[in-house]
Design a protein around this motif. Structure first.
Motif, PDB file in Angstrom:
ATOM      1  N   GLN A 265       0.826  -1.219   0.000  1.00 33.70           N
ATOM      2  CA  GLN A 265       0.000   0.000   0.000  1.00 33.70           C
ATOM      3  C   GLN A 265       0.854   1.259   0.000  1.00 33.70           C
ATOM      4  OE1 GLN A 265      -2.180   0.377   3.895  1.00 33.70           O
ATOM      5  NE2 GLN A 265      -0.875  -1.338   4.476  1.00 33.70           N
ATOM      6  N   PHE A 266       2.134   1.118   0.361  1.00 36.72           N
ATOM      7  CA  PHE A 266       3.051   2.261   0.356  1.00 36.72           C
ATOM      8  C   PHE A 266       4.021   2.207  -0.830  1.00 36.72           C
ATOM      9  CE2 PHE A 266       2.139   0.887   4.769  1.00 36.72           C
ATOM     10  CZ  PHE A 266       1.236   1.883   5.078  1.00 36.72           C
ATOM     11  N   VAL A 267       4.192   1.020  -1.406  1.00 40.93           N
ATOM     12  CA  VAL A 267       5.033   0.873  -2.599  1.00 40.93           C
ATOM     13  C   VAL A 267       4.310   1.384  -3.836  1.00 40.93           C
ATOM     14  CG1 VAL A 267       6.142  -0.809  -4.137  1.00 40.93           C
ATOM     15  CG2 VAL A 267       6.330  -1.069  -1.651  1.00 40.93           C
ATOM     16  N   VAL A 268       3.030   1.035  -3.968  1.00 36.47           N
ATOM     17  CA  VAL A 268       2.255   1.410  -5.159  1.00 36.47           C
ATOM     18  C   VAL A 268       2.248   2.919  -5.406  1.00 36.47           C
ATOM     19  CG1 VAL A 268      -0.107   1.491  -6.085  1.00 36.47           C
ATOM     20  CG2 VAL A 268       0.855  -0.676  -5.265  1.00 36.47           C
ATOM     21  N   PRO A 269       1.946   3.768  -4.409  1.00 33.60           N
ATOM     22  CA  PRO A 269       1.983   5.211  -4.672  1.00 33.60           C
ATOM     23  C   PRO A 269       3.377   5.733  -4.999  1.00 33.60           C
ATOM     24  CG  PRO A 269       1.531   4.772  -2.347  1.00 33.60           C
ATOM     25  CD  PRO A 269       1.411   3.476  -3.065  1.00 33.60           C
ATOM     26  N   ALA A 270       4.418   5.092  -4.443  1.00 33.34           N
ATOM     27  CA  ALA A 270       5.785   5.512  -4.750  1.00 33.34           C
ATOM     28  C   ALA A 270       6.094   5.291  -6.225  1.00 33.34           C
ATOM     29  CB  ALA A 270       6.775   4.745  -3.879  1.00 33.34           C
ATOM     30  N   LEU A 271       5.669   4.163  -6.772  1.00 31.47           N
ATOM     31  CA  LEU A 271       5.906   3.886  -8.186  1.00 31.47           C
ATOM     32  C   LEU A 271       5.064   4.798  -9.077  1.00 31.47           C
ATOM     33  CD1 LEU A 271       6.136  -0.024  -8.161  1.00 31.47           C
ATOM     34  CD2 LEU A 271       7.989   1.656  -8.138  1.00 31.47           C
ATOM     35  N   ARG A 272       3.862   5.095  -8.610  1.00 29.65           N
ATOM     36  CA  ARG A 272       3.017   6.006  -9.389  1.00 29.65           C
ATOM     37  C   ARG A 272       3.649   7.396  -9.468  1.00 29.65           C
ATOM     38  NH1 ARG A 272      -1.379   5.868  -6.428  1.00 29.65           N
ATOM     39  NH2 ARG A 272      -2.403   4.188  -7.562  1.00 29.65           N
ATOM     40  N   LEU A 273       4.131   7.888  -8.355  1.00 28.07           N
ATOM     41  CA  LEU A 273       4.698   9.234  -8.313  1.00 28.07           C
ATOM     42  C   LEU A 273       6.002   9.341  -9.106  1.00 28.07           C
ATOM     43  CD1 LEU A 273       3.988  10.134  -4.584  1.00 28.07           C
ATOM     44  CD2 LEU A 273       2.972  11.206  -6.597  1.00 28.07           C
ATOM     45  N   THR A 274       6.709   8.238  -9.256  1.00 31.58           N
ATOM     46  CA  THR A 274       7.962   8.262 -10.011  1.00 31.58           C
ATOM     47  C   THR A 274       7.779   7.832 -11.463  1.00 31.58           C
ATOM     48  OG1 THR A 274       8.433   6.037  -9.168  1.00 31.58           O
ATOM     49  CG2 THR A 274       9.441   7.890  -7.998  1.00 31.58           C
ATOM     50  N   GLY A 275       6.533   7.598 -11.858  1.00 31.31           N
ATOM     51  CA  GLY A 275       6.257   7.204 -13.233  1.00 31.31           C
ATOM     52  C   GLY A 275       6.697   5.792 -13.573  1.00 31.31           C
ATOM     53  N   LYS A 276       6.814   4.932 -12.566  1.00 37.41           N
ATOM     54  CA  LYS A 276       7.325   3.581 -12.769  1.00 37.41           C
ATOM     55  C   LYS A 276       6.232   2.511 -12.784  1.00 37.41           C
ATOM     56  CE  LYS A 276      11.802   4.585 -12.732  1.00 37.41           C
ATOM     57  NZ  LYS A 276      12.715   4.253 -13.853  1.00 37.41           N
ATOM     58  N   THR A 277       4.982   2.915 -12.591  1.00 34.79           N
ATOM     59  CA  THR A 277       3.897   1.931 -12.597  1.00 34.79           C
ATOM     60  C   THR A 277       3.866   1.217 -13.944  1.00 34.79           C
ATOM     61  OG1 THR A 277       2.577   3.280 -11.086  1.00 34.79           O
ATOM     62  CG2 THR A 277       1.408   1.605 -12.355  1.00 34.79           C
ATOM     63  N   GLY A 278       3.881  -0.107 -13.895  1.00 33.73           N
ATOM     64  CA  GLY A 278       3.819  -0.880 -15.132  1.00 33.73           C
ATOM     65  C   GLY A 278       5.166  -1.214 -15.713  1.00 33.73           C
ATOM     66  N   THR A 279       6.181  -0.443 -15.393  1.00 35.12           N
ATOM     67  CA  THR A 279       7.519  -0.745 -15.903  1.00 35.12           C
ATOM     68  C   THR A 279       8.378  -1.441 -14.854  1.00 35.12           C
ATOM     69  OG1 THR A 279       8.345   1.450 -15.292  1.00 35.12           O
ATOM     70  CG2 THR A 279       7.455   1.189 -17.514  1.00 35.12           C
ATOM     71  N   VAL A 280       8.106  -1.183 -13.601  1.00 32.11           N
ATOM     72  CA  VAL A 280       8.776  -1.891 -12.506  1.00 32.11           C
ATOM     73  C   VAL A 280       7.789  -2.925 -11.952  1.00 32.11           C
ATOM     74  CG1 VAL A 280       9.739  -1.697 -10.190  1.00 32.11           C
ATOM     75  CG2 VAL A 280      10.288   0.029 -11.910  1.00 32.11           C
ATOM     76  N   LYS A 281       8.178  -4.165 -11.956  1.00 35.34           N
ATOM     77  CA  LYS A 281       7.298  -5.243 -11.494  1.00 35.34           C
ATOM     78  C   LYS A 281       7.313  -5.313  -9.971  1.00 35.34           C
ATOM     79  CE  LYS A 281       8.416  -7.919 -15.645  1.00 35.34           C
ATOM     80  NZ  LYS A 281       7.151  -7.618 -16.345  1.00 35.34           N
ATOM     81  N   VAL A 282       6.175  -5.688  -9.397  1.00 37.72           N
ATOM     82  CA  VAL A 282       6.054  -5.822  -7.952  1.00 37.72           C
ATOM     83  C   VAL A 282       5.620  -7.253  -7.635  1.00 37.72           C
ATOM     84  CG1 VAL A 282       4.924  -5.009  -5.847  1.00 37.72           C
ATOM     85  CG2 VAL A 282       5.426  -3.387  -7.702  1.00 37.72           C
ATOM     86  N   ALA A 283       6.417  -7.947  -6.827  1.00 40.46           N
ATOM     87  CA  ALA A 283       6.107  -9.307  -6.398  1.00 40.46           C
ATOM     88  C   ALA A 283       6.188  -9.363  -4.882  1.00 40.46           C
ATOM     89  CB  ALA A 283       7.083 -10.305  -7.018  1.00 40.46           C
ATOM     90  N   THR A 284       5.238 -10.046  -4.251  1.00 39.23           N
ATOM     91  CA  THR A 284       5.155 -10.002  -2.794  1.00 39.23           C
ATOM     92  C   THR A 284       4.548 -11.293  -2.258  1.00 39.23           C
ATOM     93  OG1 THR A 284       4.410  -8.603  -0.944  1.00 39.23           O
ATOM     94  CG2 THR A 284       2.925  -8.788  -2.844  1.00 39.23           C
ATOM     95  N   PHE A 285       4.239 -11.294  -0.972  1.00 39.86           N
ATOM     96  CA  PHE A 285       3.786 -12.523  -0.306  1.00 39.86           C
ATOM     97  C   PHE A 285       2.744 -12.224   0.763  1.00 39.86           C
ATOM     98  CE2 PHE A 285       4.650 -14.762   3.817  1.00 39.86           C
ATOM     99  CZ  PHE A 285       3.927 -15.910   3.550  1.00 39.86           C
ATOM    100  N   ASN A 286       1.720 -13.029   0.807  1.00 38.03           N
ATOM    101  CA  ASN A 286       0.712 -13.154   1.858  1.00 38.03           C
ATOM    102  C   ASN A 286      -0.679 -13.437   1.306  1.00 38.03           C
ATOM    103  OD1 ASN A 286       2.104 -10.950   4.392  1.00 38.03           O
ATOM    104  ND2 ASN A 286       2.097 -13.155   4.332  1.00 38.03           N
TER     105      ASN A 286
END
Length: 372
Positions: A265-286
Protein backbone atom coordinates in the motif's frame (compact mmCIF):
# COMPACT_ATOMS: atom_id res chain seq x y z
CA UNK A 1 61.05 -17.56 -27.03
CA UNK A 2 59.33 -14.67 -25.34
CA UNK A 3 57.04 -14.30 -28.33
CA UNK A 4 56.28 -18.01 -28.28
CA UNK A 5 55.38 -17.99 -24.59
CA UNK A 6 53.32 -14.84 -24.99
CA UNK A 7 51.52 -16.27 -27.99
CA UNK A 8 50.76 -19.47 -26.15
CA UNK A 9 49.40 -17.48 -23.23
CA UNK A 10 47.17 -15.47 -25.52
CA UNK A 11 45.88 -18.62 -27.19
CA UNK A 12 45.20 -20.21 -23.81
CA UNK A 13 43.34 -17.11 -22.67
CA UNK A 14 41.28 -17.14 -25.85
CA UNK A 15 40.42 -20.80 -25.34
CA UNK A 16 39.44 -20.20 -21.70
CA UNK A 17 37.39 -17.16 -22.67
CA UNK A 18 35.68 -19.06 -25.43
CA UNK A 19 34.82 -21.84 -23.02
CA UNK A 20 33.67 -19.62 -20.18
CA UNK A 21 31.16 -17.56 -22.15
CA UNK A 22 29.07 -20.57 -23.28
CA UNK A 23 29.48 -22.08 -19.83
CA UNK A 24 28.03 -18.96 -18.21
CA UNK A 25 25.23 -18.87 -20.78
CA UNK A 26 24.44 -22.52 -20.11
CA UNK A 27 24.37 -21.89 -16.35
CA UNK A 28 21.93 -19.01 -16.83
CA UNK A 29 19.69 -21.06 -19.12
CA UNK A 30 19.74 -24.05 -16.78
CA UNK A 31 18.95 -21.81 -13.82
CA UNK A 32 16.02 -20.22 -15.62
CA UNK A 33 14.65 -23.65 -16.53
CA UNK A 34 14.97 -24.75 -12.90
CA UNK A 35 13.19 -21.60 -11.71
CA UNK A 36 10.28 -22.22 -14.10
CA UNK A 37 9.99 -25.83 -13.01
CA UNK A 38 9.88 -24.88 -9.33
CA UNK A 39 7.24 -22.19 -9.88
CA UNK A 40 4.88 -24.68 -11.53
CA UNK A 41 4.06 -26.22 -8.14
CA UNK A 42 2.59 -22.97 -6.89
CA UNK A 43 0.41 -22.45 -9.95
CA UNK A 44 -1.66 -25.53 -9.12
CA UNK A 45 -4.82 -25.26 -7.03
CA UNK A 46 -4.15 -25.97 -3.34
CA UNK A 47 -5.04 -29.41 -1.99
CA UNK A 48 -6.24 -30.08 1.57
CA UNK A 49 -4.06 -32.48 3.56
CA UNK A 50 -5.39 -33.48 7.02
CA UNK A 51 -3.00 -32.27 9.76
CA UNK A 52 -3.94 -35.11 12.09
CA UNK A 53 -6.57 -37.64 13.11
CA UNK A 54 -10.23 -36.61 13.62
CA UNK A 55 -11.20 -35.48 17.13
CA UNK A 56 -14.25 -34.11 18.94
CA UNK A 57 -13.39 -30.42 18.66
CA UNK A 58 -16.57 -29.25 20.41
CA UNK A 59 -15.81 -31.34 23.49
CA UNK A 60 -12.22 -30.10 23.45
CA UNK A 61 -13.17 -26.43 23.09
CA UNK A 62 -16.10 -26.36 25.52
CA UNK A 63 -15.72 -23.40 27.89
CA UNK A 64 -12.26 -22.53 26.52
CA UNK A 65 -11.01 -19.17 25.27
CA UNK A 66 -8.03 -17.93 23.29
CA UNK A 67 -6.40 -14.48 23.18
CA UNK A 68 -4.71 -13.79 19.85
CA UNK A 69 -1.98 -11.14 19.90
CA UNK A 70 -0.78 -9.90 16.47
CA UNK A 71 2.48 -8.02 16.11
CA UNK A 72 0.33 -5.04 15.11
CA UNK A 73 -3.41 -4.63 14.71
CA UNK A 74 -2.70 -2.18 11.88
CA UNK A 75 -1.62 -5.11 9.68
CA UNK A 76 -4.69 -6.05 7.59
CA UNK A 77 -3.32 -9.53 6.89
CA UNK A 78 -3.22 -10.41 10.58
CA UNK A 79 -6.50 -8.64 11.27
CA UNK A 80 -8.10 -10.78 8.58
CA UNK A 81 -6.78 -14.01 10.06
CA UNK A 82 -7.98 -13.18 13.57
CA UNK A 83 -11.43 -12.19 12.33
CA UNK A 84 -11.62 -15.55 10.59
CA UNK A 85 -10.37 -17.37 13.72
CA UNK A 86 -13.29 -15.89 15.63
CA UNK A 87 -15.63 -17.45 13.08
CA UNK A 88 -13.82 -20.81 13.00
CA UNK A 89 -13.66 -20.92 16.80
CA UNK A 90 -17.37 -20.20 17.09
CA UNK A 91 -18.12 -23.36 15.11
CA UNK A 92 -16.73 -25.48 17.96
CA UNK A 93 -17.35 -23.18 20.92
CA UNK A 94 -13.87 -21.67 21.28
CA UNK A 95 -14.03 -17.99 22.22
CA UNK A 96 -11.37 -16.06 20.27
CA UNK A 97 -10.48 -12.47 21.21
CA UNK A 98 -7.94 -10.10 19.66
CA UNK A 99 -5.56 -8.12 21.85
CA UNK A 100 -5.43 -4.94 19.82
CA UNK A 101 -2.11 -3.12 19.80
CA UNK A 102 0.06 -0.75 17.78
CA UNK A 103 3.11 -2.98 17.54
CA UNK A 104 4.78 -1.99 20.82
CA UNK A 105 6.40 -4.77 22.90
CA UNK A 106 5.01 -3.15 26.06
CA UNK A 107 1.53 -3.73 24.64
CA UNK A 108 2.31 -7.40 23.95
CA UNK A 109 3.42 -7.71 27.59
CA UNK A 110 0.12 -6.23 28.72
CA UNK A 111 -1.76 -8.70 26.53
CA UNK A 112 -0.13 -11.76 28.07
CA UNK A 113 -0.61 -10.36 31.58
CA UNK A 114 -4.29 -9.79 30.76
CA UNK A 115 -4.64 -13.39 29.57
CA UNK A 116 -3.16 -14.65 32.84
CA UNK A 117 -5.45 -12.46 34.97
CA UNK A 118 -8.53 -13.29 32.94
CA UNK A 119 -7.75 -17.02 32.96
CA UNK A 120 -7.49 -17.61 29.22
CA UNK A 121 -6.57 -21.12 28.14
CA UNK A 122 -4.49 -20.16 25.09
CA UNK A 123 -2.40 -17.16 24.07
CA UNK A 124 -1.73 -17.14 20.34
CA UNK A 125 1.30 -15.06 19.29
CA UNK A 126 0.62 -14.57 15.61
CA UNK A 127 3.12 -13.73 12.91
CA UNK A 128 5.85 -11.48 14.14
CA UNK A 129 6.00 -11.54 17.93
CA UNK A 130 9.19 -13.25 19.06
CA UNK A 131 8.44 -15.01 22.37
CA UNK A 132 11.99 -14.15 23.47
CA UNK A 133 11.00 -10.47 23.43
CA UNK A 134 8.42 -11.07 26.16
CA UNK A 135 9.92 -14.21 27.69
CA UNK A 136 9.25 -13.35 31.38
CA UNK A 137 5.54 -13.04 30.60
CA UNK A 138 5.51 -16.19 28.47
CA UNK A 139 7.15 -18.08 31.35
CA UNK A 140 4.65 -16.61 33.83
CA UNK A 141 1.77 -17.69 31.60
CA UNK A 142 3.09 -21.24 31.44
CA UNK A 143 3.42 -21.35 35.23
CA UNK A 144 -0.17 -20.09 35.52
CA UNK A 145 -1.46 -22.86 33.27
CA UNK A 146 -1.96 -20.70 30.18
CA UNK A 147 -0.56 -22.30 27.05
CA UNK A 148 1.35 -19.82 24.88
CA UNK A 149 1.54 -20.93 21.26
CA UNK A 150 2.82 -19.31 18.09
CA UNK A 151 1.31 -19.38 14.62
CA UNK A 152 2.62 -18.21 11.27
CA UNK A 153 5.86 -17.15 12.96
CA UNK A 154 8.64 -19.74 13.11
CA UNK A 155 10.27 -21.18 10.00
CA UNK A 156 10.78 -24.98 10.23
CA UNK A 157 14.51 -24.30 10.61
CA UNK A 158 14.00 -22.20 13.76
CA UNK A 159 14.27 -23.41 17.36
CA UNK A 160 11.13 -22.81 19.43
CA UNK A 161 11.36 -20.79 22.64
CA UNK A 162 11.46 -23.22 25.60
CA UNK A 163 8.42 -21.68 27.31
CA UNK A 164 6.18 -21.93 24.23
CA UNK A 165 3.85 -24.92 24.24
CA UNK A 166 3.76 -25.48 20.46
CA UNK A 167 4.30 -23.70 17.17
CA UNK A 168 2.54 -23.87 13.83
CA UNK A 169 5.42 -23.09 11.50
CA UNK A 170 5.40 -21.73 7.96
CA UNK A 171 8.05 -22.07 5.28
CA UNK A 172 9.36 -18.51 5.13
CA UNK A 173 12.55 -19.77 3.49
CA UNK A 174 10.37 -21.44 0.86
CA UNK A 175 8.58 -18.12 0.28
CA UNK A 176 11.94 -16.49 -0.42
CA UNK A 177 12.75 -19.08 -3.07
CA UNK A 178 9.42 -18.49 -4.84
CA UNK A 179 9.95 -14.72 -4.91
CA UNK A 180 13.47 -15.23 -6.29
CA UNK A 181 12.37 -17.64 -9.00
CA UNK A 182 9.48 -15.42 -10.03
CA UNK A 183 11.80 -12.42 -10.38
CA UNK A 184 14.19 -14.49 -12.47
CA UNK A 185 11.55 -15.89 -14.81
CA UNK A 186 9.75 -12.59 -15.32
CA UNK A 187 12.90 -10.68 -16.25
CA UNK A 188 14.39 -13.45 -18.39
CA UNK A 189 17.08 -13.99 -15.82
CA UNK A 190 18.27 -10.40 -15.51
CA UNK A 191 16.40 -8.94 -12.53
CA UNK A 192 17.65 -5.82 -10.75
CA UNK A 193 15.79 -6.01 -7.47
CA UNK A 194 14.81 -3.60 -4.71
CA UNK A 195 13.79 -5.44 -1.54
CA UNK A 196 11.67 -3.86 1.20
CA UNK A 197 11.99 -5.78 4.46
CA UNK A 198 11.60 -5.56 8.24
CA UNK A 199 14.57 -7.17 9.97
CA UNK A 200 12.95 -6.75 13.40
CA UNK A 201 10.40 -9.41 12.42
CA UNK A 202 12.19 -12.77 12.91
CA UNK A 203 10.61 -14.53 9.87
CA UNK A 204 12.41 -12.00 7.68
CA UNK A 205 15.73 -13.78 8.23
CA UNK A 206 14.83 -17.19 6.74
CA UNK A 207 12.80 -15.51 3.99
CA UNK A 208 15.75 -13.36 2.93
CA UNK A 209 18.12 -16.33 3.15
CA UNK A 210 15.84 -18.26 0.81
CA UNK A 211 15.62 -15.31 -1.57
CA UNK A 212 19.37 -14.74 -1.75
CA UNK A 213 20.34 -18.41 -2.01
CA UNK A 214 17.82 -19.12 -4.78
CA UNK A 215 18.95 -16.12 -6.81
CA UNK A 216 22.52 -17.35 -6.47
CA UNK A 217 21.51 -20.84 -7.58
CA UNK A 218 19.16 -20.05 -10.45
CA UNK A 219 19.85 -16.52 -11.63
CA UNK A 220 23.56 -15.65 -11.96
CA UNK A 221 22.68 -12.45 -13.84
CA UNK A 222 20.15 -11.25 -11.26
CA UNK A 223 21.17 -8.96 -8.44
CA UNK A 224 19.67 -7.28 -5.41
CA UNK A 225 20.46 -3.62 -6.06
CA UNK A 226 19.30 -2.44 -2.65
CA UNK A 227 17.67 -3.72 0.54
CA UNK A 228 15.60 -1.21 2.50
CA UNK A 229 14.89 -2.13 6.12
CA UNK A 230 11.80 -0.47 7.62
CA UNK A 231 10.42 -1.17 11.11
CA UNK A 232 6.78 -2.29 11.28
CA UNK A 233 5.62 0.86 13.06
CA UNK A 234 7.33 2.99 10.38
CA UNK A 235 5.86 1.40 7.26
CA UNK A 236 3.37 4.22 6.75
CA UNK A 237 5.99 6.96 6.94
CA UNK A 238 9.17 5.44 5.50
CA UNK A 239 8.38 2.89 2.79
CA UNK A 240 7.00 5.30 0.19
CA UNK A 241 9.86 7.85 0.31
CA UNK A 242 12.43 5.04 0.48
CA UNK A 243 11.06 3.39 -2.66
CA UNK A 244 10.86 6.73 -4.49
CA UNK A 245 14.49 7.52 -3.66
CA UNK A 246 15.71 4.05 -4.59
CA UNK A 247 14.10 3.85 -8.04
CA UNK A 248 15.18 7.39 -8.87
CA UNK A 249 18.78 6.76 -7.80
CA UNK A 250 18.89 3.34 -9.53
CA UNK A 251 16.93 3.53 -12.80
CA UNK A 252 17.93 -0.07 -13.64
CA UNK A 253 15.66 -1.42 -10.87
CA UNK A 254 12.96 -3.45 -12.61
CA UNK A 255 11.54 -5.51 -9.71
CA UNK A 256 10.42 -4.38 -6.26
CA UNK A 257 9.86 -7.09 -3.65
CA UNK A 258 8.05 -5.88 -0.52
CA UNK A 259 8.40 -9.17 1.33
CA UNK A 260 5.11 -8.77 3.24
CA UNK A 261 2.29 -7.67 1.00
CA UNK A 262 0.73 -5.13 3.38
CA UNK A 263 3.82 -3.05 2.55
CA UNK A 264 2.44 -2.73 -0.98
CA UNK A 265 0.00 0.00 0.00
CA UNK A 266 3.05 2.26 0.36
CA UNK A 267 5.03 0.87 -2.60
CA UNK A 268 2.25 1.41 -5.16
CA UNK A 269 1.98 5.21 -4.67
CA UNK A 270 5.78 5.51 -4.75
CA UNK A 271 5.91 3.89 -8.19
CA UNK A 272 3.02 6.01 -9.39
CA UNK A 273 4.70 9.23 -8.31
CA UNK A 274 7.96 8.26 -10.01
CA UNK A 275 6.26 7.20 -13.23
CA UNK A 276 7.33 3.58 -12.77
CA UNK A 277 3.90 1.93 -12.60
CA UNK A 278 3.82 -0.88 -15.13
CA UNK A 279 7.52 -0.74 -15.90
CA UNK A 280 8.78 -1.89 -12.51
CA UNK A 281 7.30 -5.24 -11.49
CA UNK A 282 6.05 -5.82 -7.95
CA UNK A 283 6.11 -9.31 -6.40
CA UNK A 284 5.15 -10.00 -2.79
CA UNK A 285 3.79 -12.52 -0.31
CA UNK A 286 0.71 -13.15 1.86
CA UNK A 287 -2.45 -12.90 -0.26
CA UNK A 288 -4.10 -9.99 1.54
CA UNK A 289 -7.27 -9.14 -0.40
CA UNK A 290 -6.50 -5.49 -1.15
CA UNK A 291 -3.21 -6.57 -2.76
CA UNK A 292 -5.07 -9.08 -4.94
CA UNK A 293 -7.23 -6.12 -5.98
CA UNK A 294 -4.01 -4.30 -6.88
CA UNK A 295 -3.14 -7.17 -9.23
CA UNK A 296 -6.48 -6.84 -10.98
CA UNK A 297 -5.83 -3.11 -11.34
CA UNK A 298 -2.37 -3.66 -12.81
CA UNK A 299 -0.56 -2.13 -9.83
CA UNK A 300 1.06 -5.32 -8.48
CA UNK A 301 2.23 -8.24 -10.62
CA UNK A 302 2.30 -11.22 -8.28
CA UNK A 303 1.25 -12.14 -4.75
CA UNK A 304 2.16 -15.54 -3.34
CA UNK A 305 -1.06 -16.10 -1.49
CA UNK A 306 -2.16 -18.26 1.38
CA UNK A 307 -5.82 -18.36 2.28
CA UNK A 308 -6.38 -16.30 5.41
CA UNK A 309 -9.48 -18.35 6.16
CA UNK A 310 -7.52 -21.59 5.72
CA UNK A 311 -4.84 -20.24 8.08
CA UNK A 312 -7.54 -19.41 10.63
CA UNK A 313 -9.02 -22.92 10.58
CA UNK A 314 -5.55 -24.51 10.68
CA UNK A 315 -4.56 -22.35 13.66
CA UNK A 316 -7.69 -23.20 15.63
CA UNK A 317 -7.22 -26.87 14.78
CA UNK A 318 -3.55 -26.96 15.81
CA UNK A 319 -4.02 -25.02 19.04
CA UNK A 320 -6.99 -27.15 20.12
CA UNK A 321 -4.99 -30.32 19.49
CA UNK A 322 -2.25 -28.99 21.78
CA UNK A 323 -4.73 -27.80 24.41
CA UNK A 324 -6.42 -31.19 24.59
CA UNK A 325 -3.22 -33.23 24.63
CA UNK A 326 -3.52 -34.59 21.09
CA UNK A 327 -0.19 -33.28 19.84
CA UNK A 328 0.05 -30.19 17.68
CA UNK A 329 1.07 -30.43 14.00
CA UNK A 330 4.59 -29.15 13.34
CA UNK A 331 3.34 -26.77 10.65
CA UNK A 332 0.27 -24.86 9.55
CA UNK A 333 0.14 -26.99 6.39
CA UNK A 334 -1.52 -24.18 4.44
CA UNK A 335 -0.42 -24.34 0.79
CA UNK A 336 0.91 -21.35 -1.16
CA UNK A 337 -0.72 -20.25 -4.42
CA UNK A 338 0.54 -17.74 -6.97
CA UNK A 339 -1.90 -15.00 -7.94
CA UNK A 340 -1.10 -12.92 -11.02
CA UNK A 341 -3.04 -11.16 -13.77
CA UNK A 342 -4.13 -14.51 -15.22
CA UNK A 343 -6.06 -15.69 -12.15
CA UNK A 344 -6.43 -12.80 -9.67
CA UNK A 345 -10.12 -12.43 -10.60
CA UNK A 346 -10.68 -15.88 -9.04
CA UNK A 347 -10.26 -14.16 -5.67
CA UNK A 348 -13.35 -12.03 -6.36
CA UNK A 349 -13.86 -8.37 -7.20
CA UNK A 350 -13.20 -7.00 -4.70
CA UNK A 351 -11.04 -9.89 -3.51
CA UNK A 352 -12.04 -11.93 -0.47
CA UNK A 353 -10.15 -13.71 2.26
CA UNK A 354 -11.19 -17.18 1.22
CA UNK A 355 -11.71 -16.99 -2.54
CA UNK A 356 -9.53 -18.43 -5.25
CA UNK A 357 -8.11 -21.31 -3.21
CA UNK A 358 -11.08 -23.64 -3.42
CA UNK A 359 -13.09 -24.68 -0.36
CA UNK A 360 -11.88 -28.22 0.29
CA UNK A 361 -10.36 -27.08 3.60
CA UNK A 362 -13.79 -26.18 5.00
CA UNK A 363 -15.28 -29.66 4.66
CA UNK A 364 -11.85 -31.06 5.53
CA UNK A 365 -11.64 -29.36 8.93
CA UNK A 366 -15.33 -29.89 9.72
CA UNK A 367 -14.88 -33.59 9.08
CA UNK A 368 -11.75 -33.63 11.28
CA UNK A 369 -13.69 -31.83 14.02
CA UNK A 370 -16.58 -34.33 13.73
CA UNK A 371 -19.04 -31.61 12.80
CA UNK A 372 -20.25 -33.45 9.72
Amino acid sequence: MIRTVAGAALMAAAVISGMSMPARADAAADGLAAAKEKLAKYAAKPVFVPPGEPFDAKACAAGKKMLSIPNSSANPFLKGIIDRMKKAGAEVGLEVTEWENQGQPSQWVQGVEFAIRDKYDIVDLISGIDPATIEPQVKAAKEAGVKVMTSHFYDPSDTQNPFVSSSLTIGFGEVGTVLANWAAVNTEGKANILVIKSDEVPPTKPLMEGLRSELAANCPNCKIVQEVNVGVTEWATKIQPSVQSAVQANPDIDVVIPIYDSMSQFVVPALRLTGKTGTVKVATFNGTPFVLDYIQQGLVDMDLGESLDWIAYATVDGHLRDLCGLGSPAALNVPFYIFDKANAAEAGTPAGYDQGYGDAYLSGFRTLWKLQ
